[in-house]
Enzyme design. Structure first.
Site, PDB file in Angstrom:
ATOM      1  N   TYR A   1     -13.126 -26.624  51.811  1.00 23.48           N
ATOM      2  CA  TYR A   1     -12.779 -25.459  51.006  1.00 23.48           C
ATOM      3  C   TYR A   1     -13.832 -24.396  51.223  1.00 23.48           C
ATOM      4  O   TYR A   1     -14.958 -24.672  51.603  1.00 23.48           O
ATOM      5  CB  TYR A   1     -12.650 -25.799  49.516  1.00 23.48           C
ATOM      6  N   CYS A   2     -13.432 -23.165  51.012  1.00 26.99           N
ATOM      7  CA  CYS A   2     -14.361 -22.036  51.065  1.00 26.99           C
ATOM      8  C   CYS A   2     -13.875 -21.015  50.047  1.00 26.99           C
ATOM      9  O   CYS A   2     -12.936 -21.277  49.312  1.00 26.99           O
ATOM     10  CB  CYS A   2     -14.479 -21.465  52.475  1.00 26.99           C
ATOM     11  N   THR A   3     -14.498 -19.873  50.004  1.00 28.72           N
ATOM     12  CA  THR A   3     -14.169 -18.901  48.962  1.00 28.72           C
ATOM     13  C   THR A   3     -12.745 -18.378  49.083  1.00 28.72           C
ATOM     14  O   THR A   3     -11.965 -18.458  48.140  1.00 28.72           O
ATOM     15  CB  THR A   3     -15.152 -17.728  48.986  1.00 28.72           C
TER      16      THR A   3
ATOM     17  N   CYS B   1     -12.415 -21.727  56.293  1.00 31.81           N
ATOM     18  CA  CYS B   1     -11.848 -23.077  56.328  1.00 31.81           C
ATOM     19  C   CYS B   1     -10.715 -23.186  57.337  1.00 31.81           C
ATOM     20  O   CYS B   1     -10.541 -24.230  57.964  1.00 31.81           O
ATOM     21  CB  CYS B   1     -11.329 -23.474  54.955  1.00 31.81           C
TER      22      CYS B   1
ATOM     23  N   ILE C   1     -11.175 -21.360  47.139  1.00 33.22           N
ATOM     24  CA  ILE C   1     -11.474 -21.523  45.720  1.00 33.22           C
ATOM     25  C   ILE C   1     -10.953 -20.344  44.909  1.00 33.22           C
ATOM     26  O   ILE C   1     -10.483 -20.508  43.785  1.00 33.22           O
ATOM     27  CB  ILE C   1     -13.001 -21.690  45.512  1.00 33.22           C
TER      28      ILE C   1
END
Length: 103
Positions: free
Chosen positions: A28-30, A35, A59
């Site tokens: 996961y990433c922002t 990702c 996220i």
């Protein structure tokens, strides 16, 4: 992985192929962009690297869908004035920034 920049991720993967092969990997990433690239890189390592998942939209999108944080605990550091994003109702800090040591 203990990397400090996204550009060092492929090198880390290359050095840990034996550890990752056959494992389920969740990323996961922002916002989902990094990702998308990272999961594609891992999947393209060949046999034993098909079970790679990512949080679609990152996220940010997850927290929009689950304002209470859902299963996410902590905050995700971002590179803008927000510093970190997390649940509004459970703003738990589970670590510190390795650069500035901010919570």
């Amino acid at each position: 992985p203990p990397t400090h920049t996204f550009s060092s991720f492929p090198e880390w993967v290359d050095e840990h192929l034996d550890v990752l092969r056959g494992k389920e990997v969740m990323m996961y990433c922002t916002g989902g962009v990094r990702c998308e690239r990272a999961s594609a890189y891992v999947r393209h390592q060949g046999e034993g690297f098909q079970n790679v998942k990512q949080l679609s939209g990152g996220i940010q999108r997850y927290l929009e869908a689950f304002p209470d944080g859902g299963f996410f605990r902590g905050k995700n550091f971002v590179f803008d004035e927000r510093i970190a994003v997390g649940s509004e109702t459970r703003p738990t800090v589970v670590g510190t920034c390795v650069v500035c040591h901010a919570l």
